[in-house]
Design an enzyme around this catalytic site. Structure first.
Site, short mmCIF file in Angstrom:
data_model
loop_
_atom_site.label_atom_id
_atom_site.label_comp_id
_atom_site.label_asym_id
_atom_site.label_seq_id
_atom_site.Cartn_x
_atom_site.Cartn_y
_atom_site.Cartn_z
N GLY A 1 25.32 31.33 45.08
CA GLY A 1 26.20 32.15 46.04
C GLY A 1 26.86 31.02 47.01
N GLY A 2 27.10 29.80 46.83
CA GLY A 2 27.65 28.91 47.67
C GLY A 2 26.78 28.28 48.60
N GLU B 1 38.85 30.57 33.47
CA GLU B 1 38.05 31.55 32.60
C GLU B 1 39.33 32.20 31.94
OE1 GLU B 1 36.81 34.81 34.94
OE2 GLU B 1 38.46 34.80 36.53
N ARG C 1 41.55 41.06 28.71
CA ARG C 1 42.12 42.68 28.88
C ARG C 1 43.81 42.32 29.25
NH1 ARG C 1 42.47 41.41 34.21
NH2 ARG C 1 40.47 40.73 34.93
N ARG D 1 52.10 43.51 45.00
CA ARG D 1 51.26 44.74 44.84
C ARG D 1 51.33 45.55 46.12
NH1 ARG D 1 45.72 42.70 41.54
NH2 ARG D 1 46.67 41.29 40.48
#
Lengths: 77, 455
Positions: free
Chosen positions: B165-166, B289, B293, B339
């Protein structure tokens, strides 16, 4: 009795996370600004705070229940 | 076996988008909905609709059994997952095929492989794709750390091997600071986790987010060039464009070839996106990554290449081969998508569900508006705040930004707060116009320019 209303529509939670005790229980002293519950609205969690001091009476909606803006979610005595 | 009836296991704008693609292929559509989504546009547009549970996504759009039962009950032979929800859930995909249904996307093993960061990194390296340079394993010796850092280059990030978690991350700009910081990190990790070893990883300063759209049919694969999505807030993309404003042609070819090579190597089936960090100063790109999809921002790729990616992935799921070869795919002009979210940018992006009292938008030919709104529709508070995406196309980037500005000025969504005022301010910003942005640019801009957003 004083009503505490939800400021936004969403899903109401009276515990900080699943399995934990509720924010307030019957008889707890409540100060103005105390967190009473969380509203999840569009994947964001918003704290519902007491707008005045009192003694906690009860939640009037179930945990994880959908609520409307302005709906009463808890009562102070 | 071509798909006859497609069930859409999603909601909002992407459900509308999938229905449109299915209809263009002559496929019957079944839309699932939660009790809170009875009025949504996709329910009205689909040939059939079926309720799958209460408002809570866990009990509806994430409920494997409810969705598979709905498919059985309605006679659907395939399920399109959209993005988010169950789109990259290997267990669900397995359940779908065990039920004898087609999942529109790759198989469960592939989703698992690319969904695991370490496995995905190894798969990418095997395909010869550059990954962010780092130490091969945990380090506990300072001289070894210096040797490794000299090889991967500075700045380097020092991460506790046992941490997460950094926590306790330090960044060393040169050897002197590494010699100072690594022992601190080691002592801290030893105290906190009982293990003082650490990893080193190269830090891409002012990284730009560039991704390549790919499509495979299991035998061959093609790319549809890149998208740049560097304008992000809290890791949420808000402005995406194609092609990237920063790549030169040689780098573009190299980047897209690496993505298509990876896609080919793993025998990928369906639409996918290979994501990279891009370092402008050295023109280097690093794999981060692969998303297995269709993505929110796929329309900018459709705008510059002219292909319907959603229809193509449905055809492939039905057993068809890729309908195009690499030579058929060319870049035409420039496209930008923004968006539009139901959030108030002037109030820390407070969500704003509610009733759409009026709706107006432009019908200019260079503008596409993918949304799920209509006048009188009540946006429920239970799901994502994305209302829709405004997509523009221009001959070049300058024209696209001008068209975007005009389209935003002509889009009126009344009754709720939206991020349109923020998007207008960005369309007018000089650095955005010059394409001088990176993935932390927007958050910095918001700290200093909130007054430039006019309601």
């Amino acid at each position: 009795m004083t009503d505490i209303q939800s400021p936004l529509p969403g899903t109401f939670y009276f515990t900080p996370s699943p399995g934990e005790p509720s924010f307030k229980s019957k008889g707890d002293a409540v100060s103005e600004g105390d967190v009473i519950g969380l509203i999840e609205v569009m994947k964001t969690f918003i704290e519902v705070k007491a707008t005045q001091a009192g003694t906690f009476d009860s939640y009037v909606v179930d945990n994880e229940q959908p609520v409307q803006a302005g709906q009463v979610i808890a009562k102070l005595s | 076996m071509a798909i006859k009836t497609l069930l859409i296991a999603n909601r909002g704008e992407i459900a509308v988008r999938v229905i449109r693609a299915a209809k263009s292929l002559g496929i019957k559509t079944v839309q699932v909905y939660s009790e809170a989504d009875e009025d949504m546009l996709a329910v009205k547009l689909a040939d059939e609709a079926i309720c799958i549970g209460p408002a809570s996504a866990a009990q509806s759009y994430l409920n494997h059994d409810a969705i598979i039962s709905a498919a059985k009950e309605t006679g659907a032979d395939a399920i399109h997952p959209g993005y988010g929800f169950l789109s990259e859930n290997a267990d669900f995909v397995r359940a779908v095929s065990n039920a004898g249904l087609i999942f529109v996307g790759p198989d469960a093993d592939l989703i698992e492989k690319m969904g695991n960061k370490i496995a995905a990194r190894q798969t990418a390296m095997k395909a010869g794709v550059a990954v962010v340079p780092g130490s091969d394993g945990a380090i506990s010796d300072l001289d070894e750390a210096v040797r490794v850092a000299n090889k991967i280059g500075y700045p380097v990030m020092i991460k506790a091997a046992a941490g997460g978690g950094g926590r306790g991350i330090r960044i060393a700009d040169d050897e002197a600071s590494l010699r100072r910081l690594a022992p601190q990190a080691q002592a801290e990790a030893a105290a906190a986790f009982g293990d003082g070893s650490y990893y080193l990883e190269y830090v891409v300063v002012n990284a730009r987010h560039i991704e390549v759209q790919v499509m495979g049919d299991g035998k061959s694969a093609v790319h549809f060039f890149e998208r740049e999505c560097s304008l992000q807030r809290r890791r949420q993309k808000i402005w995406e464009e194609a092609p990237s404003a920063t790549l030169d042609e040689a780098t573009r070819q190299e980047l897209c070839q690496s993505a298509v090579k990876l896609t080919q190597d793993i025998g990928y089936v369906g639409a996918g996106t290979v994501e990279y960090l891009y370092e402008e100063s050295t023109r280097r790109f690093f794999f981060i990554e692969m998303n297995t999809r269709i993505q929110v921002e796929h329309p900018v790729t459709e705008a510059i290449t002219g292909f319907d990616l959603v229809a193509e992935m449905i055809r492939i799921a039905g057993g068809a081969a890729l309908s195009m070869s690499q030579d058929d795919i060319k870049i035409n002009g420039h496209s930008i998508e923004v968006r539009i979210n139901a959030e108030n940018p002037m109030m820390q992006f407070l969500p704003s569900p509610g009733v759409i009292t009026s709706l107006a938008c432009t019908h200019a030919p260079e503008v596409r508006f993918d949304h799920f709104l209509y006048e009188g529709y009540a946006i429920p508070p239970f799901y994502d705040s994305l209302l829709g995406k405004l997509i523009v196309h221009g001959k070049n980037r300058g024209e696209a930004i001008a068209a975007l500005h005009e389209a935003l000025e002509n889009t009126m969504i009344s009754g709720i707060e939206t991020t349109i005022p923020l998007l207008i301010a960005l369309a007018k910003d000089d650095e955005v116009k010059a394409g001088q942005v990176h993935t932390s640019w927007l958050e910095h801009w918001l700290e200093h320019n909130i007054e430039n957003i006019k309601p």
